[in-house]
Design a protein around this motif. Structure first.
Motif, mmCIF file in Angstrom:
data_model
loop_
_atom_site.group_PDB
_atom_site.id
_atom_site.type_symbol
_atom_site.label_atom_id
_atom_site.label_comp_id
_atom_site.label_asym_id
_atom_site.label_seq_id
_atom_site.Cartn_x
_atom_site.Cartn_y
_atom_site.Cartn_z
ATOM 1 N N ASP A 70 -58.027 21.896 34.594
ATOM 2 C CA ASP A 70 -59.396 21.969 34.066
ATOM 3 C C ASP A 70 -59.450 22.165 32.551
ATOM 4 O OD1 ASP A 70 -60.800 21.856 36.579
ATOM 5 O OD2 ASP A 70 -60.049 23.874 36.964
ATOM 6 N N VAL A 71 -58.355 22.572 31.945
ATOM 7 C CA VAL A 71 -58.354 22.909 30.518
ATOM 8 C C VAL A 71 -58.276 21.637 29.685
ATOM 9 C CG1 VAL A 71 -57.116 24.107 28.670
ATOM 10 C CG2 VAL A 71 -57.366 25.187 30.922
ATOM 11 N N ARG A 72 -59.277 21.423 28.860
ATOM 12 C CA ARG A 72 -59.325 20.258 27.978
ATOM 13 C C ARG A 72 -58.752 20.583 26.598
ATOM 14 N NH1 ARG A 72 -58.714 17.555 31.450
ATOM 15 N NH2 ARG A 72 -60.237 17.359 33.082
ATOM 16 N N GLU A 73 -58.960 21.813 26.152
ATOM 17 C CA GLU A 73 -58.473 22.204 24.823
ATOM 18 C C GLU A 73 -58.303 23.713 24.783
ATOM 19 O OE1 GLU A 73 -59.702 21.766 20.125
ATOM 20 O OE2 GLU A 73 -61.074 21.069 21.652
ATOM 21 N N ILE A 74 -57.323 24.151 23.998
ATOM 22 C CA ILE A 74 -57.125 25.569 23.758
ATOM 23 C C ILE A 74 -56.896 25.763 22.261
ATOM 24 C CG2 ILE A 74 -54.682 25.394 24.335
ATOM 25 C CD1 ILE A 74 -54.800 28.321 25.264
ATOM 26 N N LYS A 75 -57.616 26.723 21.695
ATOM 27 C CA LYS A 75 -57.441 27.071 20.284
ATOM 28 C C LYS A 75 -57.075 28.542 20.206
ATOM 29 C CE LYS A 75 -61.059 24.020 18.616
ATOM 30 N NZ LYS A 75 -62.392 23.987 18.036
ATOM 31 N N LEU A 76 -56.179 28.846 19.299
ATOM 32 C CA LEU A 76 -55.857 30.233 19.006
ATOM 33 C C LEU A 76 -56.726 30.650 17.827
ATOM 34 C CD1 LEU A 76 -51.953 30.036 19.194
ATOM 35 C CD2 LEU A 76 -53.588 30.453 21.028
ATOM 36 N N LEU A 77 -57.647 31.538 18.065
ATOM 37 C CA LEU A 77 -58.542 31.981 16.990
ATOM 38 C C LEU A 77 -57.876 33.104 16.216
ATOM 39 C CD1 LEU A 77 -62.021 32.011 18.788
ATOM 40 C CD2 LEU A 77 -60.925 30.164 17.500
ATOM 41 N N LYS A 78 -57.800 32.924 14.915
ATOM 42 C CA LYS A 78 -57.187 33.920 14.040
ATOM 43 C C LYS A 78 -58.289 34.703 13.340
ATOM 44 C CE LYS A 78 -52.986 31.217 13.204
ATOM 45 N NZ LYS A 78 -53.042 30.556 14.460
ATOM 46 N N ASP A 79 -58.035 35.994 13.107
ATOM 47 C CA ASP A 79 -59.040 36.887 12.534
ATOM 48 C C ASP A 79 -59.655 36.360 11.248
ATOM 49 O OD1 ASP A 79 -58.702 38.669 14.594
ATOM 50 O OD2 ASP A 79 -57.391 40.017 13.473
ATOM 51 N N ASP A 80 -58.822 35.857 10.337
ATOM 52 C CA ASP A 80 -59.321 35.456 9.024
ATOM 53 C C ASP A 80 -59.991 34.077 9.019
ATOM 54 O OD1 ASP A 80 -56.853 34.350 9.559
ATOM 55 O OD2 ASP A 80 -56.111 34.503 7.514
ATOM 56 N N ASP A 81 -59.821 33.288 10.073
ATOM 57 C CA ASP A 81 -60.402 31.947 10.134
ATOM 58 C C ASP A 81 -61.468 31.802 11.217
ATOM 59 O OD1 ASP A 81 -58.748 31.056 8.112
ATOM 60 O OD2 ASP A 81 -57.226 30.275 9.465
ATOM 61 N N SER A 82 -61.938 32.916 11.766
ATOM 62 C CA SER A 82 -62.856 32.848 12.899
ATOM 63 C C SER A 82 -63.959 33.879 12.769
ATOM 64 C CB SER A 82 -62.096 33.104 14.207
ATOM 65 O OG SER A 82 -61.026 32.196 14.339
ATOM 66 N N VAL A 83 -65.011 33.653 13.535
ATOM 67 C CA VAL A 83 -66.106 34.614 13.643
ATOM 68 C C VAL A 83 -66.142 35.083 15.089
ATOM 69 C CG1 VAL A 83 -68.602 34.946 13.468
ATOM 70 C CG2 VAL A 83 -67.425 33.508 11.805
#
Length: 165
Positions: A70-83
């Motif tokens: 079911d997974v189409r995409e996975i992103k690793l959110l980093k503290d300094d580049d994310s909200v």
């Protein structure tokens, strides 16, 4: 040990959240928080998972999640580049003589008083985890009757990682 935020785009199908959570439990990985909601495209759901572990465990989590059908995409959110944001609703015991103090505290944090009763207030606050913790710490002298937290949700900043499925 470090915390990692995973932003998943998955097919919006029955049981998808259960399959994601099941992968964590089968492998013995701990979930700090998990949130899910439909995206702008109703065919897809965004699931935000926060997990803590060493580099090997966090890498394994990413690899195992990527394998799910079911997974189409996975992103690793980093503290300094994310909200990141989280919502809390807190019910505080407060009598009429202290009500103004708690309302003033809520105003400072741009929180909303969403319910008022004779003996308590219900306050809604959205923000990053440090803001929410600071607010809760200032409520230390008051009795918190109930507390509900949504868990973290977030997006990467800018256009570089925008998903167009």
């Amino acid at each position: 040990m470090r915390k990692q935020v995973y932003s998943l785009i998955v097919d919006n199908t029955p049981g998808v959240l259960s399959r994601i959570a099941g992968l964590f439990s089968r492998r013995g990985y701990s979930i700090d928080s998990i949130t899910a909601g439909v995206t702008a495209d109703p065919r897809f759901t965004r699931i935000t998972v926060v997990a803590t572990g060493d580099e090997v465990i966090l890498s394994q989590i990413e690899k195992q999640v990527r394998k799910l059908e079911d997974v189409r995409e996975i992103k690793l959110l980093k503290d300094d580049d994310s909200v990141y944001r989280e919502l809390i609703i807190v019910k505080v015991r407060v009598d009429a003589s202290h009500r103004a103090e708690v309302i003033s505290l809520a105003d400072i944090f741009r929180a909303k008083v969403v319910d008022v009763e004779k003996e308590c207030l219900m306050i809604e606050l959205t923000g990053n985890q440090s803001k929410l913790e600071a607010f809760l710490n200032l409520l230390d002298g008051y009795e918190i009757l109930e507390l509900a937290r949504t868990g973290i949700t977030g997006l990467a900043r800018g256009l570089k990682d925008v998903t167009y499925l």
